[in-house]
Design a protein around this motif. Sequence first.
Motif, PDB file in Angstrom:
ATOM      1  N   LYS A  46       6.892  -7.323 -16.736  1.00 21.74           N
ATOM      2  CA  LYS A  46       7.756  -7.095 -15.579  1.00 21.74           C
ATOM      3  C   LYS A  46       7.321  -5.873 -14.773  1.00 21.74           C
ATOM      4  O   LYS A  46       7.437  -5.858 -13.541  1.00 21.74           O
ATOM      5  N   ILE A  47       6.784  -4.864 -15.438  1.00 25.14           N
ATOM      6  CA  ILE A  47       6.272  -3.688 -14.734  1.00 25.14           C
ATOM      7  C   ILE A  47       5.055  -4.070 -13.898  1.00 25.14           C
ATOM      8  O   ILE A  47       4.900  -3.627 -12.758  1.00 25.14           O
ATOM      9  N   LEU A  48       4.177  -4.901 -14.447  1.00 23.49           N
ATOM     10  CA  LEU A  48       2.997  -5.337 -13.704  1.00 23.49           C
ATOM     11  C   LEU A  48       3.379  -6.062 -12.418  1.00 23.49           C
ATOM     12  O   LEU A  48       2.686  -5.964 -11.400  1.00 23.49           O
ATOM     13  N   LEU A  49       4.478  -6.789 -12.453  1.00 23.01           N
ATOM     14  CA  LEU A  49       4.944  -7.532 -11.285  1.00 23.01           C
ATOM     15  C   LEU A  49       5.787  -6.689 -10.339  1.00 23.01           C
ATOM     16  O   LEU A  49       6.204  -7.168  -9.284  1.00 23.01           O
ATOM     17  N   GLY A  50       6.046  -5.454 -10.716  1.00 25.48           N
ATOM     18  CA  GLY A  50       6.876  -4.603  -9.881  1.00 25.48           C
ATOM     19  C   GLY A  50       8.349  -4.915  -9.970  1.00 25.48           C
ATOM     20  O   GLY A  50       9.133  -4.525  -9.092  1.00 25.48           O
ATOM     21  N   VAL A  58       0.211   2.274 -12.503  1.00 27.64           N
ATOM     22  CA  VAL A  58      -0.023   0.861 -12.804  1.00 27.64           C
ATOM     23  C   VAL A  58      -0.763   0.264 -11.618  1.00 27.64           C
ATOM     24  O   VAL A  58      -0.345   0.411 -10.471  1.00 27.64           O
ATOM     25  N   ARG A  59      -1.881  -0.407 -11.896  1.00 22.13           N
ATOM     26  CA  ARG A  59      -2.689  -0.996 -10.834  1.00 22.13           C
ATOM     27  C   ARG A  59      -3.041  -2.438 -11.180  1.00 22.13           C
ATOM     28  O   ARG A  59      -3.282  -2.762 -12.346  1.00 22.13           O
ATOM     29  N   VAL A  60      -3.068  -3.277 -10.165  1.00 18.34           N
ATOM     30  CA  VAL A  60      -3.453  -4.684 -10.311  1.00 18.34           C
ATOM     31  C   VAL A  60      -4.538  -4.969  -9.288  1.00 18.34           C
ATOM     32  O   VAL A  60      -4.299  -4.861  -8.080  1.00 18.34           O
ATOM     33  N   GLY A  61      -5.734  -5.304  -9.760  1.00 18.11           N
ATOM     34  CA  GLY A  61      -6.833  -5.563  -8.832  1.00 18.11           C
ATOM     35  C   GLY A  61      -7.114  -4.398  -7.915  1.00 18.11           C
ATOM     36  O   GLY A  61      -7.467  -4.586  -6.757  1.00 18.11           O
ATOM     37  N   GLY A  62      -6.938  -3.189  -8.426  1.00 14.29           N
ATOM     38  CA  GLY A  62      -7.180  -1.987  -7.637  1.00 14.29           C
ATOM     39  C   GLY A  62      -6.012  -1.539  -6.795  1.00 14.29           C
ATOM     40  O   GLY A  62      -6.045  -0.455  -6.210  1.00 14.29           O
ATOM     41  N   LEU A  63      -4.956  -2.355  -6.731  1.00  9.24           N
ATOM     42  CA  LEU A  63      -3.791  -2.016  -5.917  1.00  9.24           C
ATOM     43  C   LEU A  63      -2.720  -1.340  -6.769  1.00  9.24           C
ATOM     44  O   LEU A  63      -2.402  -1.822  -7.862  1.00  9.24           O
ATOM     45  N   PRO A  64      -2.146  -0.243  -6.294  1.00  5.40           N
ATOM     46  CA  PRO A  64      -1.044   0.366  -7.041  1.00  5.40           C
ATOM     47  C   PRO A  64       0.199  -0.514  -6.976  1.00  5.40           C
ATOM     48  O   PRO A  64       0.475  -1.122  -5.934  1.00  5.40           O
ATOM     49  N   VAL A  65       0.902  -0.610  -8.088  1.00 11.82           N
ATOM     50  CA  VAL A  65       2.126  -1.412  -8.114  1.00 11.82           C
ATOM     51  C   VAL A  65       3.227  -0.604  -7.438  1.00 11.82           C
ATOM     52  O   VAL A  65       4.004   0.115  -8.068  1.00 11.82           O
ATOM     53  N   GLU A  66       3.241  -0.706  -6.121  1.00 12.58           N
ATOM     54  CA  GLU A  66       4.218  -0.026  -5.279  1.00 12.58           C
ATOM     55  C   GLU A  66       4.766  -1.038  -4.283  1.00 12.58           C
ATOM     56  O   GLU A  66       4.145  -2.081  -4.030  1.00 12.58           O
ATOM     57  N   LYS A  67       5.897  -0.719  -3.697  1.00 14.55           N
ATOM     58  CA  LYS A  67       6.599  -1.667  -2.835  1.00 14.55           C
ATOM     59  C   LYS A  67       5.698  -2.257  -1.753  1.00 14.55           C
ATOM     60  O   LYS A  67       5.716  -3.469  -1.502  1.00 14.55           O
ATOM     61  N   ALA A  68       4.879  -1.430  -1.110  1.00 14.79           N
ATOM     62  CA  ALA A  68       4.052  -1.907   0.009  1.00 14.79           C
ATOM     63  C   ALA A  68       3.006  -2.923  -0.435  1.00 14.79           C
ATOM     64  O   ALA A  68       2.567  -3.761   0.361  1.00 14.79           O
ATOM     65  N   LEU A  70       3.356  -5.034  -3.191  1.00  7.94           N
ATOM     66  CA  LEU A  70       3.882  -6.101  -4.046  1.00  7.94           C
ATOM     67  C   LEU A  70       3.574  -7.517  -3.551  1.00  7.94           C
ATOM     68  O   LEU A  70       3.263  -8.390  -4.365  1.00  7.94           O
ATOM     69  N   PRO A  71       3.650  -7.802  -2.229  1.00  9.91           N
ATOM     70  CA  PRO A  71       3.309  -9.164  -1.800  1.00  9.91           C
ATOM     71  C   PRO A  71       1.885  -9.559  -2.194  1.00  9.91           C
ATOM     72  O   PRO A  71       1.650 -10.692  -2.650  1.00  9.91           O
ATOM     73  N   GLN A  72       0.919  -8.642  -2.043  1.00 10.16           N
ATOM     74  CA  GLN A  72      -0.465  -8.937  -2.428  1.00 10.16           C
ATOM     75  C   GLN A  72      -0.591  -9.091  -3.946  1.00 10.16           C
ATOM     76  O   GLN A  72      -1.272  -9.990  -4.432  1.00 10.16           O
ATOM     77  N   ILE A  73       0.068  -8.202  -4.667  1.00 10.74           N
ATOM     78  CA  ILE A  73      -0.026  -8.218  -6.130  1.00 10.74           C
ATOM     79  C   ILE A  73       0.564  -9.506  -6.691  1.00 10.74           C
ATOM     80  O   ILE A  73      -0.017 -10.139  -7.578  1.00 10.74           O
ATOM     81  N   ARG A  74       1.693  -9.924  -6.169  1.00  7.59           N
ATOM     82  CA  ARG A  74       2.362 -11.106  -6.726  1.00  7.59           C
ATOM     83  C   ARG A  74       1.637 -12.395  -6.392  1.00  7.59           C
ATOM     84  O   ARG A  74       1.846 -13.408  -7.063  1.00  7.59           O
ATOM     85  N   ARG A  75       0.766 -12.361  -5.394  1.00  5.66           N
ATOM     86  CA  ARG A  75      -0.070 -13.540  -5.133  1.00  5.66           C
ATOM     87  C   ARG A  75      -1.228 -13.610  -6.122  1.00  5.66           C
ATOM     88  O   ARG A  75      -1.819 -14.670  -6.313  1.00  5.66           O
ATOM     89  N   LYS A  76      -1.560 -12.493  -6.731  1.00  6.28           N
ATOM     90  CA  LYS A  76      -2.632 -12.464  -7.722  1.00  6.28           C
ATOM     91  C   LYS A  76      -2.148 -12.870  -9.112  1.00  6.28           C
ATOM     92  O   LYS A  76      -2.928 -13.327  -9.939  1.00  6.28           O
ATOM     93  N   LEU A  77      -0.848 -12.685  -9.368  1.00  2.00           N
ATOM     94  CA  LEU A  77      -0.307 -12.860 -10.712  1.00  2.00           C
ATOM     95  C   LEU A  77       0.586 -14.090 -10.799  1.00  2.00           C
ATOM     96  O   LEU A  77       1.455 -14.300  -9.958  1.00  2.00           O
TER      97      LEU A  77
END
Length: 243
Positions: A46-50, A58-68, A70-77
């Motif tokens: 759940k932390i990885l997904l924000g 916490v980073r996903v694909g180089g992106l910090p898990v922050e509000k700005a 999250l749309p990019q991160i959640r398309r990766k996961l």
Amino acid sequence: MLEFEHVFFSYEKEQPILTDVSFKIAPGEQLGLIGANGTGKSTILKILLGLLPCTGGVRVGGLPVEKACLPQIRRKLGYVLQDSDNQMFMPTVYEDMIFAPLNYGLSRTEADARVDETLQQLALTHLKRRHNHKMSGGEKRMAAIATILALRPEALLMDEPSIALDPCNRRRLIHILRALPLTKIIASHDLDLILETCDRVLLLSGGRIAADGPASELLRDRALLEAHRLELPLCLSGCPEGR
């Protein structure tokens, strides 16, 4: 691909769930999260997904898990929830599977093709028009997995994926997971499934990482597992290698 750096998390200040947790997952790696109840396996997903805030990096694909981001991160996961009833919210399997691809900008033709391809891959074409409330727990579980795979995520997060599956569907799931060329994090008490689908294991205990290493080694260490309220995988329980 995925990184935790000195992460702390608690639902209540007096009861920390994660304490200074750090690890990295390389692209294409298959990681099993194991541990007794309440050790933070689901929390990490759940932390990885924000979905949960934490202290640390916490980073996903180089992106910090922050509000700005999250749309990019959640398309990766792709996230398969522990309870399929919380994931399947449309009337039929088809409507659930096509909902997100359409919202991600695919045409109806492209989304339909993706739904059909995924259902064929999972041997679930017979469920395409099935109403969610008329499926068994195991059927709904497999349909929920199909819904996430139709999104073509870069990484797959799964929380207790074998719950409610009969032996046939469980074996099918294992074959599917082994064949998928994705980064995977699988949180599960099913250590046999972890042994067959993951090349690396993180053992969580007391909010910390108690062990991190090859699944083929850690899941054969009887003393280590029993010290953290776990048991050998059933396939190894009578094996002399379980030490």
